[in-house]
Write an enzyme that holds these catalytic residues in place. Structure first.
Site, PDB file in Angstrom:
ATOM      1  CG  HIS A 473      -2.201   0.752   1.003  1.00 28.99           C
ATOM      2  ND1 HIS A 473      -2.297   1.857   0.185  1.00 28.99           N
ATOM      3  CD2 HIS A 473      -3.450   0.559   1.493  1.00 28.99           C
ATOM      4  CE1 HIS A 473      -3.530   2.308   0.185  1.00 28.99           C
ATOM      5  NE2 HIS A 473      -4.260   1.538   0.970  1.00 28.99           N
ATOM      6  CE1 TYR A 589      -9.126   7.071   6.973  1.00 30.05           C
ATOM      7  CE2 TYR A 589     -10.057   5.835   5.146  1.00 30.05           C
ATOM      8  CZ  TYR A 589      -9.060   6.615   5.665  1.00 30.05           C
ATOM      9  OH  TYR A 589      -7.973   6.930   4.875  1.00 30.05           O
ATOM     10  CB  THR A 602      -6.527   8.920   0.533  1.00 31.49           C
ATOM     11  OG1 THR A 602      -5.586   8.758   1.610  1.00 31.49           O
ATOM     12  CG2 THR A 602      -6.294   7.864  -0.525  1.00 31.49           C
TER      13      THR A 602
END
EC number: 2.3.1.21
Length: 771
Positions: A473, A589, A602
């Site tokens: 990630h 979230y 993001t």
């Protein structure tokens, strides 16, 4: 043997007259072809680099401007207002006789035209950057554009040029703005209001107000200074502190996965599927390295940042004791394949070109048929990448820093990507209600030692021909991986294809060198470390409770007829499901992108709001029909506004995160920031985008859709939910939680989501249209 024949480029013998060389024409031919390919690649990169560097202008516009300036000289008109004469006077001249007057004039005119051209490019770029800083369009109702927005869109179109390359807009993207502290604190208090009782809220309000007075102004000044200096005031710290400095296992906790086509399996031959898919990835990588992909654009007009795509291939996360780092290389010519406990190095080029799919199939079939047994410690070696980062870093320094272990590890870490030829079969089976669950768990963690979790991504090809990805990630987010994945699926099915027997198309080259079996010498002490890492990873994997399901009662088409956003509809359904599941609300979230800004990644949308909780409570109290619709619309509008604020740089959490980092550097203790950063996200959600490239017409080919992907649970007692809106009549959900928590059950939560979707739909007088 074939590999020996290919590996030896020349032979020599020592004779009384000297050394006699016997050159191999075949190898010299491949050396020549490789050189030609390399120089051609450099030329293309140079050309595309020039086109990107001068965008939105073009080299031809420079020539036109030069000709125009030169033409004015013959009419005795000086468009430079004396600047050409000034340039002429500064030119180095040895003597009047040696330099012709006309030559001086021409050179001066060309220099002036070039300077004017570069000035116009800068003006165009800064004008476009100023236009892209306007975000009023995103707050307007869908289908209703004001005159100012229409004018703005036309100006952006006009200045965006023709046929931009992947990185053409990078110099024109605006920087992510730093929100005002007052606005961030106000929005934060608003976001936690539905989760706190009156007394707790008053305490939080007091702490927040004290922070706003001091030390917030001091921290904000440093953050503004960083925003002036850096390309993005968030992204580098986000990558460093959220991802690379995390010392816990990245398997499940950080890595995410992506699934294959849902209903279609192009071939059941494992080696053939791997051959086509790897070749499609090489095609994608070639266009990526040359910058030839079209940039992603919202509304087909507003450009988004392409920075993350650069590190998709040839990238590996390297473990460190205190922090990891990303190693990115260029143009790697091999990949590493894992099968049945062995690691093989496979060359991707032959004679200066990519291997054809049929040639790759041959190589992978050789690996599948190789009877070699794993060496001691080799089978579960990759468990080191699944366990604790400090343990892996120390083992790497001690046992993999020299000899065959270093050479083999270098082969893995420098590979284009990692491929696993899995010995299991997975995929969607309509007759098996848990098939997607097992498929998701396999992609997320596998056996804990058959994916190299540090690589930018691991491609997994199953025994039955299905496939998927496990992606690290830190280097990029799921929409970036999804962009590549859509290209690969479309190329595999609609361009490359398979024979009737399921093999890759094309002839087989029998002269390819055999895949190289990587060698390891792993001592018993290191084997014990591998075992400990595997044990830890296995505990994490066994604790993951996963449930994936298809929601096909209705989809985006019906939701739009309700005149609301599909994302807002699903988020409100998740709030209703959460309340029914646990009897209370929680901090939620939702991931939103900020790629309209340079190097944006993001932002968080806090989906649990006063409006959403009011709607949920009314649903549970069986309120009057008109009141429910009104409450739903208010909640949906609120969510959409928050999502838009997050996209346009006015979010809450990234700003507070950066303020916290500044406070730690300055040694300032802030109770407010400490509390904000320690709050658990018990419901973490994300939407995976589909049809970014529109390479597959899902109206014409409705079966060629992917089930999307998902991630592991974020909180020990919470849920991770990924949802994918597939076409008009299908939504897929991927739900994760932990078995050890008595409060969670992924299957139960999935059932609550399904019922919540149906209950909200019942509020509207609309029906699903038949596909």
């Amino acid at each position: 043997m074939a590999e020996a024949h290919q590996a030896v480029g020349f032979q020599f013998t020592v004779t009384p007259e000297g050394i006699d060389l016997h050159l191999s024409r075949e190898v010299l031919k491949h050396i020549y072809l490789s050189g030609v390919t390399s120089w051609r690649k450099r030329a293309i990169r140079l050309k595309n680099g020039i086109l990107t560097g001068v965008y939105p202008a073009s080299p031809s516009s420079w020539l036109i401007l030069v000709i125009a300036i030169m033409s004015t000289l013959y009419t005795r008109v000086d468009p430079s207002m004396g600047m050409i004469d000034s340039i002429k006077e500064t030119l180095p001249v040895r003597s009047v006789r040696s330099t012709h007057f006309i030559t001086q004039t021409v050179v001066s005119a060309i220099l002036f035209a070039t300077g004017l051209w570069f000035s116009l490019i800068l003006i165009l770029r800064y004008t476009l950057k100023a236009l892209l800083s306007y975000h009023g369009w995103i707050f307007e109702s869908h289908g209703k554009k004001s005159f100012s927005t229409k004018l703005w869109l036309n100006l952006v179109k006009m200045l965006s040029g023709q046929r931009p390359l992947l990185y053409s807009f990078q110099a024109s993207l605006p920087k992510l703005p730093v929100p005002r502290v007052e606005d961030t604190v106000r929005r934060y208090l608003e976001s936690v209001r539905p989760l706190l009782d009156d007394e707790a809220y008053k305490q939080m309000e007091t702490v927040a107000n004290e922070f706003e007075k001091d030390p917030a102004p001091k921290l904000q000044k440093y953050l503004i200074l960083k925003s002036w200096w850096s390309a993005n005031y968030v992204s580098d710290w986000w990558e460093q502190y959220i991802y690379l400095r995390s010392r816990g296992p990245i398997m499940v906790n950080s890595n995410f996965y992506t699934m294959d086509l849902l209903y279609i399996t192009p071939t059941h031959r494992q080696a053939a599927r791997a051959g086509n898919v790897v070749h499609a990835m090489l095609q994608y990588r070639r266009k990526l390295e040359r910058g030839e992909h079209a940039p992603m654009r919202a509304l087909g007009i507003v450009p988004m940042c392409s920075f993350q795509m650069e590190r998709m291939f040839n990238t590996c996360r390297i473990p460190g004791v205190e922090t990891d780092y990303l190693q990115h290389l260029k143009d790697r010519k091999h990949l590493v394949v894992y099968h049945r406990g062995r690691f093989f190095k496979v060359w991707l080029y032959y004679g200066g070109r990519h291997l054809f799919p049929s040639e790759l199939e041959t190589q992978f079939q050789r690996i599948l048929g190789d009877p070699t047994e794993p060496r001691p410690g080799e089978e579960r070696l990759a468990a080191l990448t699944a366990g604790d980062r400090v343990t892996w870093a120390r083992a790497r320094m001690k046992y993999f820093s020299q000899g065959v272990n270093k050479a083999s590890l270098d082969a893995i870490e420098t590979a284009a990507f990692f491929l696993t030829l899995d010995d299991e079969s997975h995929g969607y089976d309509p007759e098996n209600g848990r098939s997607l669950d097992m498929y998701a768990k396999s992609l997320l963690h596998g056996k804990c030692y058959d994916r190299w979790f540090d690589k930018s991504f691991t491609l997994i090809i199953y025994k039955n021909g299905k496939m998927g990805l496990n992606a690290e990630h830190s280097w990029g987010d799921s929409p970036i991986v999804g962009h590549m994945w859509e290209y690969v699926l479309a190329t595999d099915c609609f361009q490359l294809g398979y024979t009737e027997e399921g093999h890759c198309k094309g002839d087989t080259n029998k002269g390819l060198a055999l895949p190289t079996l990587l060698q390891w010498d792993i001592p018993s002490e290191c084997q014990e470390i591998i075992t400990r890492s595997y044990t830890l990873a296995k505990e994490i994997a066994d604790d993951v409770d996963f449930h994936s399901f298809l929601f096909d009662e209705f989809g985006k088409g019906l939701i739009k007829r309700c005149r609301t956003s599909p994302d807002a509809f699903i988020q409100l359904a998740l709030q209703l499901a959460q309340f029914r599941d646990k009897g209370k609300f929680c901090l939620t979230y939702e991931s939103s992108m900020t790629r309209m800004f340079k190097e944006g990644r993001t932002e968080t949308v806090r989906s649990c709001t006063c409006e959403s909780t009011a709607f949920v409570r009314a649903m549970e109290d069986e309120g009057a029909y008109p009141e429910l619709l009104e409450l739903f619309q208010k909640a949906a509008d609120k969510h959409q506004n928050m999502y838009r604020l997050a996209m346009t740089g006015s979010g809450i959490d990234r700003h507070l995160f950066c303020l916290y980092i500044v406070s730690k550097y300055l040694g300032i203790d802030s109770p407010f920031l400490k509390q904000v950063l320690s709050e658990p996200w018990r419901l973490s959600t994300s939407q995976t985008p589909q049809q970014q490239l529109n390479l597959i017409d899902i109206q014409k080919f409705p079966k060629y859709v992917s089930a999307g992907g998902g991630f592991g649970p974020v909180a020990d007692d919470g849920y991770g939910v990924s949802y994918i809106i597939v076409g008009e009549n299908l939504i897929t959900f991927h739900i994760s939680s932990k078995f050890f928590s008595p409060e969670t059950d992924s299957y139960r939560f999935g059932q609550n989501i399904r019922q919540a979707m149906l209950d909200i739909k019942a509020l509207f007088n609309v029906e699903k249209k038949k596909p």
